[in-house]
Design a protein around this motif. Sequence first.
Motif, PDB file in Angstrom:
ATOM      1  N   ARG A  35       0.871  -1.260  -0.144  1.00  0.00           N
ATOM      2  CA  ARG A  35      -0.043   0.097  -0.028  1.00  0.00           C
ATOM      3  C   ARG A  35       0.879   1.376  -0.147  1.00  0.00           C
ATOM      4  N   LYS A  36       2.020   1.188   0.631  1.00  0.00           N
ATOM      5  CA  LYS A  36       2.842   2.348   0.599  1.00  0.00           C
ATOM      6  C   LYS A  36       4.316   1.924   0.462  1.00  0.00           C
ATOM      7  N   LYS A  37       5.053   2.338  -0.537  1.00  0.00           N
ATOM      8  CA  LYS A  37       6.473   2.202  -0.775  1.00  0.00           C
ATOM      9  C   LYS A  37       7.181   2.848   0.185  1.00  0.00           C
ATOM     10  N   LYS A  38       8.679   2.413   0.567  1.00  0.00           N
ATOM     11  CA  LYS A  38       9.420   3.138   1.440  1.00  0.00           C
ATOM     12  C   LYS A  38      10.459   3.726   0.509  1.00  0.00           C
ATOM     13  N   TYR A  39      10.905   4.837   0.985  1.00  0.00           N
ATOM     14  CA  TYR A  39      11.846   5.673   0.343  1.00  0.00           C
ATOM     15  C   TYR A  39      13.187   5.360   0.615  1.00  0.00           C
ATOM     16  N   VAL A  40      14.108   5.210  -0.516  1.00  0.00           N
ATOM     17  CA  VAL A  40      15.459   4.786   0.012  1.00  0.00           C
ATOM     18  C   VAL A  40      16.535   5.791  -0.486  1.00  0.00           C
ATOM     19  N   TYR A  85      32.007   7.789   1.348  1.00  0.00           N
ATOM     20  CA  TYR A  85      33.617   8.364   0.867  1.00  0.00           C
ATOM     21  C   TYR A  85      33.504   9.379  -0.217  1.00  0.00           C
ATOM     22  N   PHE A  86      32.311   9.454  -0.755  1.00  0.00           N
ATOM     23  CA  PHE A  86      32.298  10.299  -1.938  1.00  0.00           C
ATOM     24  C   PHE A  86      31.218  11.495  -1.450  1.00  0.00           C
ATOM     25  N   ASN A  87      30.469  11.259  -0.451  1.00  0.00           N
ATOM     26  CA  ASN A  87      29.423  12.132  -0.191  1.00  0.00           C
ATOM     27  C   ASN A  87      28.412  12.103  -1.535  1.00  0.00           C
ATOM     28  N   SER A  88      28.124  11.006  -2.053  1.00  0.00           N
ATOM     29  CA  SER A  88      27.361  11.071  -3.501  1.00  0.00           C
ATOM     30  C   SER A  88      26.296   9.874  -3.299  1.00  0.00           C
ATOM     31  N   THR A  89      25.298   9.888  -4.230  1.00  0.00           N
ATOM     32  CA  THR A  89      24.126   8.955  -4.423  1.00  0.00           C
ATOM     33  C   THR A  89      24.111   8.535  -5.861  1.00  0.00           C
ATOM     34  N   TYR A  90      23.041   7.987  -6.139  1.00  0.00           N
ATOM     35  CA  TYR A  90      22.686   7.176  -7.240  1.00  0.00           C
ATOM     36  C   TYR A  90      21.356   7.879  -7.583  1.00  0.00           C
ATOM     37  N   GLY A  91      21.319   8.589  -8.904  1.00  0.00           N
ATOM     38  CA  GLY A  91      19.874   9.118  -9.258  1.00  0.00           C
ATOM     39  C   GLY A  91      19.370   8.296 -10.399  1.00  0.00           C
ATOM     40  N   LYS A  92      18.747   8.803 -11.223  1.00  0.00           N
ATOM     41  CA  LYS A  92      18.223   8.164 -12.394  1.00  0.00           C
ATOM     42  C   LYS A  92      19.393   7.733 -13.335  1.00  0.00           C
ATOM     43  N   ASN A  93      18.668   6.956 -14.182  1.00  0.00           N
ATOM     44  CA  ASN A  93      20.094   6.431 -15.240  1.00  0.00           C
ATOM     45  C   ASN A  93      21.016   5.485 -14.710  1.00  0.00           C
ATOM     46  N   ILE A 136      11.262   3.302  -3.628  1.00  0.00           N
ATOM     47  CA  ILE A 136      11.352   4.561  -4.437  1.00  0.00           C
ATOM     48  C   ILE A 136      12.780   4.982  -4.144  1.00  0.00           C
ATOM     49  N   ASN A 137      13.614   5.362  -5.069  1.00  0.00           N
ATOM     50  CA  ASN A 137      14.758   5.993  -4.969  1.00  0.00           C
ATOM     51  C   ASN A 137      14.671   7.533  -4.939  1.00  0.00           C
ATOM     52  N   ILE A 138      14.635   8.081  -3.422  1.00  0.00           N
ATOM     53  CA  ILE A 138      14.580   9.119  -3.449  1.00  0.00           C
ATOM     54  C   ILE A 138      15.231  10.470  -3.910  1.00  0.00           C
ATOM     55  N   ALA A 139      16.555   9.957  -4.496  1.00  0.00           N
ATOM     56  CA  ALA A 139      17.466  11.007  -5.251  1.00  0.00           C
ATOM     57  C   ALA A 139      16.844  11.214  -6.482  1.00  0.00           C
ATOM     58  N   ALA A 140      16.141  10.185  -7.107  1.00  0.00           N
ATOM     59  CA  ALA A 140      15.878  10.199  -8.610  1.00  0.00           C
ATOM     60  C   ALA A 140      14.386  11.050  -8.329  1.00  0.00           C
ATOM     61  N   ALA A 173      13.987  13.363  -6.400  1.00  0.00           N
ATOM     62  CA  ALA A 173      14.430  14.881  -6.593  1.00  0.00           C
ATOM     63  C   ALA A 173      14.907  15.191  -7.876  1.00  0.00           C
ATOM     64  N   GLY A 174      15.012  14.567  -8.973  1.00  0.00           N
ATOM     65  CA  GLY A 174      15.374  15.045 -10.213  1.00  0.00           C
ATOM     66  C   GLY A 174      16.763  14.567 -10.570  1.00  0.00           C
ATOM     67  N   LEU A 175      17.710  14.224  -9.651  1.00  0.00           N
ATOM     68  CA  LEU A 175      19.050  13.673  -9.717  1.00  0.00           C
ATOM     69  C   LEU A 175      19.383  12.679 -10.584  1.00  0.00           C
ATOM     70  N   LYS A 176      20.196  12.794 -11.666  1.00  0.00           N
ATOM     71  CA  LYS A 176      20.738  11.742 -12.469  1.00  0.00           C
ATOM     72  C   LYS A 176      22.327  11.329 -12.159  1.00  0.00           C
ATOM     73  N   GLY A 177      22.491  10.004 -12.679  1.00  0.00           N
ATOM     74  CA  GLY A 177      23.647   9.753 -12.478  1.00  0.00           C
ATOM     75  C   GLY A 177      24.237   9.616 -10.946  1.00  0.00           C
ATOM     76  N   TRP A 178      25.376  10.019 -10.585  1.00  0.00           N
ATOM     77  CA  TRP A 178      26.160   9.834  -9.571  1.00  0.00           C
ATOM     78  C   TRP A 178      26.495  11.144  -8.788  1.00  0.00           C
ATOM     79  N   PRO A 179      25.474  11.934  -8.284  1.00  0.00           N
ATOM     80  CA  PRO A 179      25.733  13.298  -8.028  1.00  0.00           C
ATOM     81  C   PRO A 179      26.326  13.276  -6.444  1.00  0.00           C
ATOM     82  N   THR A 180      27.030  14.271  -6.095  1.00  0.00           N
ATOM     83  CA  THR A 180      27.448  14.429  -4.724  1.00  0.00           C
ATOM     84  C   THR A 180      26.135  15.223  -4.133  1.00  0.00           C
TER      85      THR A 180
END
Length: 316
Positions: free
Chosen positions: A188-193, A199-207, A220-224, A226-233
């Motif tokens: 019913r409700k998906k969790k945000y991850v 060590y890079f202060n980074s995350t993984y977005g779309k793509n 749900i990929n919370i960085a995606a 938020a509109g982030l793509k690739g491997w942003p800090t």
Amino acid sequence: MPMKFSKKLVAILVLIAFAVALIPFYSHAADFPVTVKDGKGYSITVKQKPQRILSLALQTDEILLNMVSSSRIVGLSIFADDKNNSNVVNLAKNVKGRYSSNDIEKIIAANPDLVIVPYYIDKSKYDLLKKGLKCPIYVSLNPNSIANIKQEIINLSKLTGEIQKGQALIKYMDNKINFVQKKVKYLRKKKYVLFYTYYFNSTYGKNTTQHEIAKYAGVINIAAVAGLKGWPTISKEQILEWDPDIIVIPSASYNPKKTSQQYVEEFKKDPAFKNLKAVKNNSVIILDDRHVQTVSHYIVEGIYDLAKAAYPYLFK
């Protein structure tokens, strides 16, 4: 039925049976030459079943070692023995050679009949290999999706003459994904991850394959979002603003003085993060990098790992 006619019929049936038995042999022999499009869009043709295959990327090491006899592989990437990231450390022991894309002369000297290079190979090194080798060079696909990983398996299975084994790997992927999807289907409700590489202060977005892992795991990929793509800090402020349900920390620590678990404890003890849901609910977790970072068929184990961590009650 006259005896003479009966003997003729039996003889004909025997010949038909023999011909049918030979079909697999001749159809297998007819698999070559074979042509596929590689990651550069080039048409790569292999004229006969390769017996001296050389791989320069961990992703293709992992696929090949699960599809081709090690006796047909003369070399693997230098990452095949990396226990933090390689899923084939034990299988790789059956292959002696280790290579990087810097080893131009060494690769040529190995006398391979098929070389598989990563999609990110430097153009100058690719050109040197192209000039020095007489065999086909296949550039891997950019493995940023499940679909691309499957296509890579299909391509490699054709180039190596192991189509059935390639199909078996794809079936393994589909079975694992379908198993997880059935478990999370009625959430019913998906969790945000948030995937957080400290060590890079980074995350993984779309793509990214991590985004794919999240999608198939029912989170749900919370960085995606938020509109982030690739491997942003990302900053502490962004983490606080997002307040994810789960934060995934890498399992490999490249600091000899600290383990990944120590980084988790540091994160949880950081005063700035004390009110995060993930901290309060003890959901700052470590998942195996070999499954979360891989871009071979083993990615389905990362999907399973994340889904089970997010919704343990569904996997009892």
